[in-house]
Motif scaffolding. Sequence first.
Motif, short mmCIF file in Angstrom:
data_model
loop_
_atom_site.label_atom_id
_atom_site.label_comp_id
_atom_site.label_asym_id
_atom_site.label_seq_id
_atom_site.Cartn_x
_atom_site.Cartn_y
_atom_site.Cartn_z
N GLU A 92 -32.55 3.67 35.15
CA GLU A 92 -32.17 2.26 35.09
C GLU A 92 -31.78 1.85 33.67
N ASP B 23 -18.34 0.83 34.98
CA ASP B 23 -18.34 0.10 36.25
C ASP B 23 -18.78 1.05 37.36
N PHE B 24 -19.92 0.76 37.98
CA PHE B 24 -20.47 1.62 39.02
C PHE B 24 -20.23 1.07 40.42
N GLU B 25 -19.55 -0.05 40.54
CA GLU B 25 -19.40 -0.70 41.84
C GLU B 25 -17.99 -0.57 42.41
N LYS B 26 -16.97 -0.59 41.59
CA LYS B 26 -15.60 -0.60 42.07
C LYS B 26 -15.10 0.83 42.32
N LYS C 276 -28.39 3.39 32.85
CA LYS C 276 -27.35 2.70 33.62
C LYS C 276 -27.01 1.36 32.98
N ASN C 277 -28.02 0.62 32.56
CA ASN C 277 -27.77 -0.66 31.90
C ASN C 277 -27.05 -0.46 30.56
N LYS D 286 -16.85 6.52 42.16
CA LYS D 286 -18.23 6.13 41.91
C LYS D 286 -19.06 7.33 41.47
N LYS E 10 -23.45 0.19 31.35
CA LYS E 10 -22.79 -1.06 31.76
C LYS E 10 -22.45 -1.90 30.54
#
Length: 279
Positions: free
Chosen positions: A184, A196-199, A187-188, A205, A191
């Motif tokens: 975590e 970008d881990f969502e698009k 990952k932060n 991904k 970011k």
Amino acid sequence: MKEVSFGQYYPVKSFVHNMNPALKILFLIAYIVAIFLAKNFYGLAACAGVLIVIIACSRVPLLKVLRAVRGVLFLVLFTAVINVLFHGGEEVYWGNAETGVYFKYGIIQITQSGIIFSLFLIIRLVLLVTCSSLLTYTTTPVALTDGIEAILTPLKWIRFPVHELALIMSIALRFIPILMDETERIKNAQKARGADFEKGGLVKKVKAFVPVLVPLLLSAFRRADELGDAMDARCYTGGKKRTKYKKLRFTWRDLIGFLVGAGLITGVVFMRIYLGSPI
């Protein structure tokens, strides 16, 4: 991090916390056996009732224990849907239903037996995960190591490294929440650098997680190296001729736990034989 239950310990004084860790592990094994021996809802209800009593005696919040189900929720739902659509068991007839088949199209069919089997599967997995997480909530990693070593003691007669195996399992269990927390944080940090881990699609991904996995592996190796140095600095030499600071003893709490486990398996077997099976 708060959603991960395995490897976490909930510090509180309770009946379950003070039980012998070896007997708690044996009780968990007996409970899992009872879950899979149950072939009707009466047996599963007995298992659920015993689990509720154990949670009450452990003084661990019910919602905290149920958080463990979140980790396997997708697996539970996916397996249940597959069994509902493709279960090929015998047809059963409950209530006023005139037929055991509700829907059929090619190899896809929804039947009463499939629905009942899926419901059984969901209840079993929930009880299994919940009881397993309760063991880590009420037992410290050190106590788990002592309990595993006590259970595997007979293997020492064939020169099996029981202590080392128990230590490895305990360290692996303890590292689960540590590595999740490390993931975590990395990952932060990524970011914050614009990752970008969502698009994007699945391939994009997966590629986006490469900058997370590489530092995570390096961190894991670094922690393992530091742990090894710390054990060497404390003159750790394995389980040969090691003494125990706290010796495990069999108390009246453990006797109650043993009787409850034996009674649960006996009751489930009787219900399996005399009450039949809906599937």
